[in-house]
Design a protein around this motif. Sequence first.
Motif, PDB file in Angstrom:
ATOM      1  N   VAL A 286       0.819  -1.211   0.000  1.00 47.47           N
ATOM      2  CA  VAL A 286       0.000   0.000   0.000  1.00 47.47           C
ATOM      3  C   VAL A 286       0.859   1.269   0.000  1.00 47.47           C
ATOM      4  CG1 VAL A 286      -0.197   0.310   2.506  1.00 47.47           C
ATOM      5  CG2 VAL A 286      -2.110   0.976   1.020  1.00 47.47           C
ATOM      6  N   HIS A 287       2.167   1.119   0.249  1.00 49.97           N
ATOM      7  CA  HIS A 287       3.049   2.278   0.420  1.00 49.97           C
ATOM      8  C   HIS A 287       3.341   2.974  -0.909  1.00 49.97           C
ATOM      9  CE1 HIS A 287       6.220   4.647   2.429  1.00 49.97           C
ATOM     10  NE2 HIS A 287       6.914   4.484   1.314  1.00 49.97           N
ATOM     11  N   ARG A 288       3.144   4.279  -0.927  1.00 49.00           N
ATOM     12  CA  ARG A 288       3.609   5.176  -1.978  1.00 49.00           C
ATOM     13  C   ARG A 288       4.299   6.342  -1.284  1.00 49.00           C
ATOM     14  NH1 ARG A 288      -1.376   3.999  -4.314  1.00 49.00           N
ATOM     15  NH2 ARG A 288      -1.984   3.844  -2.129  1.00 49.00           N
ATOM     16  N   GLN A 289       5.289   6.932  -1.932  1.00 48.56           N
ATOM     17  CA  GLN A 289       5.910   8.132  -1.361  1.00 48.56           C
ATOM     18  C   GLN A 289       6.264   9.097  -2.482  1.00 48.56           C
ATOM     19  OE1 GLN A 289       9.193   6.015   0.536  1.00 48.56           O
ATOM     20  NE2 GLN A 289      10.678   7.096  -0.753  1.00 48.56           N
ATOM     21  N   THR A 290       6.067  10.373  -2.210  1.00 44.89           N
ATOM     22  CA  THR A 290       6.312  11.425  -3.184  1.00 44.89           C
ATOM     23  C   THR A 290       7.584  12.158  -2.806  1.00 44.89           C
ATOM     24  OG1 THR A 290       3.925  11.678  -3.492  1.00 44.89           O
ATOM     25  CG2 THR A 290       5.330  13.469  -4.291  1.00 44.89           C
ATOM     26  N   GLU A 291       8.502  12.254  -3.757  1.00 39.42           N
ATOM     27  CA  GLU A 291       9.791  12.896  -3.488  1.00 39.42           C
ATOM     28  C   GLU A 291       9.657  14.401  -3.669  1.00 39.42           C
ATOM     29  OE1 GLU A 291      13.960  12.768  -5.816  1.00 39.42           O
ATOM     30  OE2 GLU A 291      13.372  10.855  -4.893  1.00 39.42           O
ATOM     31  N   LEU A 292      10.174  15.139  -2.695  1.00 36.49           N
ATOM     32  CA  LEU A 292      10.209  16.602  -2.746  1.00 36.49           C
ATOM     33  C   LEU A 292      11.660  17.056  -2.676  1.00 36.49           C
ATOM     34  CD1 LEU A 292       7.322  17.501  -0.247  1.00 36.49           C
ATOM     35  CD2 LEU A 292       7.166  17.139  -2.721  1.00 36.49           C
ATOM     36  N   GLU A 293      12.129  17.639  -3.759  1.00 38.76           N
ATOM     37  CA  GLU A 293      13.490  18.162  -3.791  1.00 38.76           C
ATOM     38  C   GLU A 293      13.465  19.581  -3.235  1.00 38.76           C
ATOM     39  OE1 GLU A 293      16.486  19.833  -7.151  1.00 38.76           O
ATOM     40  OE2 GLU A 293      15.633  17.839  -7.566  1.00 38.76           O
ATOM     41  N   MET A 294      14.206  19.792  -2.145  1.00 41.00           N
ATOM     42  CA  MET A 294      14.165  21.070  -1.442  1.00 41.00           C
ATOM     43  C   MET A 294      15.320  21.974  -1.854  1.00 41.00           C
ATOM     44  SD  MET A 294      11.497  20.207   0.227  1.00 41.00           S
ATOM     45  CE  MET A 294      11.278  21.748   1.115  1.00 41.00           C
ATOM     46  N   GLU A 295      15.069  23.278  -1.825  1.00 40.20           N
ATOM     47  CA  GLU A 295      16.154  24.234  -2.039  1.00 40.20           C
ATOM     48  C   GLU A 295      17.159  24.162  -0.900  1.00 40.20           C
ATOM     49  OE1 GLU A 295      14.726  28.146  -2.714  1.00 40.20           O
ATOM     50  OE2 GLU A 295      14.068  27.734  -4.753  1.00 40.20           O
ATOM     51  N   ASP A 296      16.650  23.967   0.319  1.00 40.90           N
ATOM     52  CA  ASP A 296      17.512  23.877   1.500  1.00 40.90           C
ATOM     53  C   ASP A 296      16.954  22.767   2.376  1.00 40.90           C
ATOM     54  OD1 ASP A 296      18.917  24.122   3.853  1.00 40.90           O
ATOM     55  OD2 ASP A 296      18.755  26.302   3.966  1.00 40.90           O
ATOM     56  N   ALA A 297      17.479  21.554   2.218  1.00 39.99           N
ATOM     57  CA  ALA A 297      16.932  20.399   2.919  1.00 39.99           C
ATOM     58  C   ALA A 297      17.080  20.540   4.430  1.00 39.99           C
ATOM     59  CB  ALA A 297      17.614  19.117   2.431  1.00 39.99           C
ATOM     60  N   GLU A 298      18.190  21.089   4.895  1.00 46.07           N
ATOM     61  CA  GLU A 298      18.410  21.198   6.337  1.00 46.07           C
ATOM     62  C   GLU A 298      17.380  22.126   6.988  1.00 46.07           C
ATOM     63  OE1 GLU A 298      20.334  19.284   8.075  1.00 46.07           O
ATOM     64  OE2 GLU A 298      20.952  18.300   6.216  1.00 46.07           O
ATOM     65  N   THR A 299      17.086  23.252   6.323  1.00 46.03           N
ATOM     66  CA  THR A 299      16.067  24.162   6.849  1.00 46.03           C
ATOM     67  C   THR A 299      14.704  23.492   6.837  1.00 46.03           C
ATOM     68  OG1 THR A 299      17.295  26.108   6.113  1.00 46.03           O
ATOM     69  CG2 THR A 299      14.939  26.391   6.514  1.00 46.03           C
ATOM     70  N   ALA A 300      14.417  22.746   5.766  1.00 44.40           N
ATOM     71  CA  ALA A 300      13.146  22.043   5.667  1.00 44.40           C
ATOM     72  C   ALA A 300      12.991  21.037   6.794  1.00 44.40           C
ATOM     73  CB  ALA A 300      13.035  21.351   4.313  1.00 44.40           C
ATOM     74  N   ILE A 301      14.037  20.277   7.062  1.00 40.91           N
ATOM     75  CA  ILE A 301      13.975  19.266   8.114  1.00 40.91           C
ATOM     76  C   ILE A 301      13.792  19.906   9.477  1.00 40.91           C
ATOM     77  CG2 ILE A 301      15.352  17.505   9.302  1.00 40.91           C
ATOM     78  CD1 ILE A 301      16.514  16.864   6.448  1.00 40.91           C
ATOM     79  N   ALA A 302      14.497  21.029   9.720  1.00 45.93           N
ATOM     80  CA  ALA A 302      14.342  21.741  10.991  1.00 45.93           C
ATOM     81  C   ALA A 302      12.913  22.243  11.159  1.00 45.93           C
ATOM     82  CB  ALA A 302      15.331  22.898  11.065  1.00 45.93           C
ATOM     83  N   SER A 303      12.323  22.768  10.079  1.00 52.27           N
ATOM     84  CA  SER A 303      10.949  23.260  10.147  1.00 52.27           C
ATOM     85  C   SER A 303       9.966  22.120  10.383  1.00 52.27           C
ATOM     86  CB  SER A 303      10.588  23.995   8.851  1.00 52.27           C
ATOM     87  OG  SER A 303      11.355  25.176   8.710  1.00 52.27           O
ATOM     88  N   LEU A 304      10.199  20.969   9.754  1.00 54.55           N
ATOM     89  CA  LEU A 304       9.334  19.812   9.964  1.00 54.55           C
ATOM     90  C   LEU A 304       9.425  19.324  11.410  1.00 54.55           C
ATOM     91  CD1 LEU A 304      10.147  17.997   6.620  1.00 54.55           C
ATOM     92  CD2 LEU A 304       7.891  18.850   7.273  1.00 54.55           C
ATOM     93  N   GLN A 305      10.616  19.358  11.986  1.00 53.05           N
ATOM     94  CA  GLN A 305      10.779  18.973  13.389  1.00 53.05           C
ATOM     95  C   GLN A 305      10.034  19.943  14.296  1.00 53.05           C
ATOM     96  OE1 GLN A 305      15.073  18.952  13.388  1.00 53.05           O
ATOM     97  NE2 GLN A 305      15.168  16.705  13.447  1.00 53.05           N
TER      98      GLN A 305
END
Length: 345
Positions: A286-305
Amino acid sequence: MSAKARLALLLALTFVLARPLFSAADSAPAVVPTKVRAIGPILITVADMDRSIDFYSRILTFEKVSDAELAGDEVEHLFGVFGARVRVVRMKLGDESIELAQFLAPRGRPIPPDSHSNDLWFQHIAIIVSDMDRAYAVLRQNKVEHASSGPQRLPDWNKNASGIKAFYFKDPDEHPVEILEFPDGKGAAKWHRSGAALFLGIDHTAITVSDTDASLRFYRDLLGLRVAGESDNYGIEQERLNNVFGAHLRITALRAPNGPGIELLEYLSPRDGRPFPSDEHANDVVHRQTELEMEDAETAIASLQTAKTRFISTGTVSFEPGKLGFHRALLVRDPDGHALAIVQP
């Protein structure tokens, strides 16, 4: 000091002493907006890789562009599956790609056999065709499993969707797939080039959501995707397309600068769709995943946290160049449980 001055000073001191040193706004961590550079590919977990390659290449004319077998600590930590050994095949159609992933170990569970389009684990890719009648004939010749009763033309009263022809069917693992034909004036210009092939590319991936506004706070406000269109869809054509009696959908299209879009499907009725399985893992079909290429992955991860997003990965995972098409990645879940890969090329 006059009595009036003493009273003013007393009131000022009372205000200062009564005021907390830090307000709630002061102490709340700030969520830094991020920006998605590109969407895709969409990864699809499959049970039998060779069968899926045959289906997507022979019937839908995808081209295989890479084939790799992966194992080790970084693979286990990325997918959140201990002992993972995965065969990943990238398939391309036009400018867009999907990734098929077969977990050679450990094997996961099949898609629930009674799945419906309003269940929150629903996700499909929408493939654009140049001629719906010819495309449907190809699918019939290859005996694909119907999900819709047949191709549907969306009605003229629905200004944002009028004239679009659509049909849902299933791949060998029961993953839903949609084919779409845009009329003149709708869709990207590349979908209207003369002399084009029958199956052209992927316009978007659609996911069923429980609350559009909550999803917009995640995808638009947190991840920086833009709203590209909205539609209110109902009527017999929509019911037969989704194979859900009484279907009434709020549809919101999201876009990044590059790649296919993400379409949010909220069923205003019926509202009896089942929630995303809380014990779903990447090796479940059932698993699907959508890839999101970020301009700044580290900032994105910090914001998600900061936003207390649910993580699938144990942390950010780094890969050797060329191994998976990205250098650093992390899997997370959206508010309804759909999986996203936050990647840095």
